[in-house]
Scaffold this motif. Sequence first.
Motif, PDB file in Angstrom:
ATOM      1  N   PRO A  14      -6.278  -7.040  -6.437  1.00 28.70           N
ATOM      2  CA  PRO A  14      -6.634  -7.037  -5.020  1.00 28.70           C
ATOM      3  C   PRO A  14      -6.798  -8.429  -4.456  1.00 28.70           C
ATOM      4  O   PRO A  14      -6.887  -9.412  -5.184  1.00 28.70           O
ATOM      5  N   GLN A  15      -6.852  -8.501  -3.122  1.00 30.45           N
ATOM      6  CA  GLN A  15      -6.899  -9.773  -2.425  1.00 30.45           C
ATOM      7  C   GLN A  15      -8.252 -10.448  -2.532  1.00 30.45           C
ATOM      8  O   GLN A  15      -8.358 -11.628  -2.803  1.00 30.45           O
ATOM      9  N   LEU A  24      -0.087   5.515 -11.816  1.00 31.04           N
ATOM     10  CA  LEU A  24      -0.810   4.355 -11.317  1.00 31.04           C
ATOM     11  C   LEU A  24      -1.870   3.947 -12.338  1.00 31.04           C
ATOM     12  O   LEU A  24      -2.482   4.782 -12.975  1.00 31.04           O
ATOM     13  N   GLY A  25      -2.105   2.678 -12.442  1.00 31.09           N
ATOM     14  CA  GLY A  25      -3.101   2.219 -13.392  1.00 31.09           C
ATOM     15  C   GLY A  25      -2.488   2.004 -14.755  1.00 31.09           C
ATOM     16  O   GLY A  25      -2.622   0.955 -15.352  1.00 31.09           O
ATOM     17  N   LEU A  46      -2.902  -3.023  -9.781  1.00 26.08           N
ATOM     18  CA  LEU A  46      -3.118  -3.814  -8.569  1.00 26.08           C
ATOM     19  C   LEU A  46      -4.044  -4.990  -8.861  1.00 26.08           C
ATOM     20  O   LEU A  46      -5.044  -4.844  -9.553  1.00 26.08           O
ATOM     21  N   LYS A  83       0.822  -1.214   0.000  1.00 31.50           N
ATOM     22  CA  LYS A  83       0.000   0.000   0.000  1.00 31.50           C
ATOM     23  C   LYS A  83       0.854   1.261   0.000  1.00 31.50           C
ATOM     24  O   LYS A  83       0.464   2.281  -0.586  1.00 31.50           O
ATOM     25  N   LEU A  92       1.817   2.000  -3.487  1.00 31.63           N
ATOM     26  CA  LEU A  92       0.691   2.440  -4.312  1.00 31.63           C
ATOM     27  C   LEU A  92       0.049   3.732  -3.801  1.00 31.63           C
ATOM     28  O   LEU A  92      -0.905   4.227  -4.385  1.00 31.63           O
TER      29      LEU A  92
END
Lengths: 288, 278
Positions: free
Chosen positions: A93-94, A85-86, A91, A49, A52
Amino acid sequence: MSPILDIHDLRVSLRRGAHLVRDVSLSVDAGEVHGLVGESGAGKTMIAKAVLGILPDAIRISGGSALFRSDDLLQLPPKRLRSLLGREIALIPQDPLTGLNPARRISAQMTDMLRHHLGQSRGEARANALRLLQEVQIRDPEQVLDRYPHELSGGMRQRVLIAIAFSAEPSLIVADEPTTALDVTVQKQILRLIRQMQERHGTAVLFVTHDLGVVAKVCHRVTVLHTGQVVEQGDIADIMSARATPFTRALMDATPRYDQPADALHPVPEHIHQELRATARRFDEANP
Amino acid sequence: MIGARLNWRIFVGGGALLMLALTAILAPLLAPVDPLEQDLFLELLPPWWQADADPTRALGADSLGRDVLSRLIHAARPALIVAVVAGVLTMLLGTALGLLAGYMGGMVDVVISRMVDIWTSFPPVLLAIMLVALIGTGLHSVIIAIVLIDWTRFCRVVRSETLAQTEMEYIDAAVIGGLKRGAILFREVLPNVLPLVIVLLTLEMSIAIIVEAILSFVGLSVSSDSPTWGGMIAEGRQVIHQAWWVMAFPMGLILIAVLALNLLGDGLKTALDPVLRR
Ligand SMILES: Nc1ncnc2c1ncn2[C@@H]1O[C@H](COP(=O)(O)OP(=O)(O)OP(=O)(O)O)[C@@H](O)[C@H]1O
Ligand SMILES: [Mg+2]
């Protein structure tokens, strides 16, 4: 090869003072899958995190740098960071359940990134979303585009999230426990998919997990974490060998394996935990 | 929205409300006689099925000989106006503040949440009567009173739902996707809060109808000669032993309106629920 992400002495702390990540350094080479392993609470998610820029309000970065190419992600003005970012860093995610917005169709969530970052028209973006869904091996992609997340299975949702992560052709993907919420058979398929996609697109992956078995399957290099400190770092072959530090070996004995009965598992011995907690305490005394 | 599944509650509740709305809109056409016209020969005339009824006064007449049916029909207007206008305004104010508090956090949240706490520590009906006495009577002050008192209901629910949504990973994904805070609030969070807000709106509308009835019962709503359900109940109360129907019909209508709204709210809740609970 020069690293694509170079984290140096990253320190993450609660605003009230306690350290969660204690001067962690690690680098991810272009096209490499780098595993970040450790038990629950070790600080893996905090590192992801921090890189990011999505740390919760109560937590701050109190030192170090995270170079992406030549930009320090920790110092970048918000606007520059957003454009990076992107498009360059994505990312996975979990939790595939909360990783997708329950109130928006798959098509809307997939085309966001394409339209926003790559400036594609509505039609172009939809065509590309369709192509991406095919690439992550989803059957009936046309129909899936018009569905809401709760109408898909967990595995399908995770495939959609993988498709979204790869959609802007980023050079780095951060995956935080991307298979933890899935059952074992689906887990294997998803791991294979991430590895395939990563190889085909030449994308580097920072792969966060608590499972050394998973690391052995997909990672090239590994960083082992305990109480926010690096206890081991190196090539997967070295780490899996007998040369590993006592904690890593203990962690391996504590990891379930398919070829061994469950009663062959041993929890990490308490004296190893205590030693590592003691080094963390010494760090905190030296860095108040 | 969100593939809502229709069910019988939505049809029955919504149907009853639609009929009520049409009655209010078409009141001048539907009412058989002028609701204000007094005829002392018809004083306390019983409804049509009783012995000495008059066919032109189907639901009887009140103590001034005014036609109960025509008054009931015309009184649907203030009730519906208050329900819709006060309901929507309350929703807008409460939802906006709730979104802000839940999404911005920090001082904004502290200030708004404190305000909600202070507000809700007053008894609402007393507060309404005080407010209207202060601003003066009339439909607009009834509406203002309801909005000022009830925004907290929306604010609380929307704030906690917004907080819950911001914990979800899709918010992180949106940040990383490059969306700005405002865009995330409106495009990602709001659609998830909306179903709840709609259900609350039906509840708020039924509360508004009751509050309007209470205020007109104590003579604090529209001017006393134009008909309201609450005013009719107040008048009927004085002749309850000779003419029960003057009071019973407006009570029945209030009950039907409130039940229909609650039924609709219930129906919407189940229709939208599978999405709410994800
Ligand atoms: N919002 C928070 N406020 C305070 N402490 C927190 C917060 N979030 C996490 N922590 C603490 O930070 C430490 C590191 O947490 P982190 O989430 O990075 O662990 P993790 O290695 O990702 O573990 P897991 O495998 O459970 O996800 C933990 O000790 C945790 O208690
Ligand atoms: Mg974690």
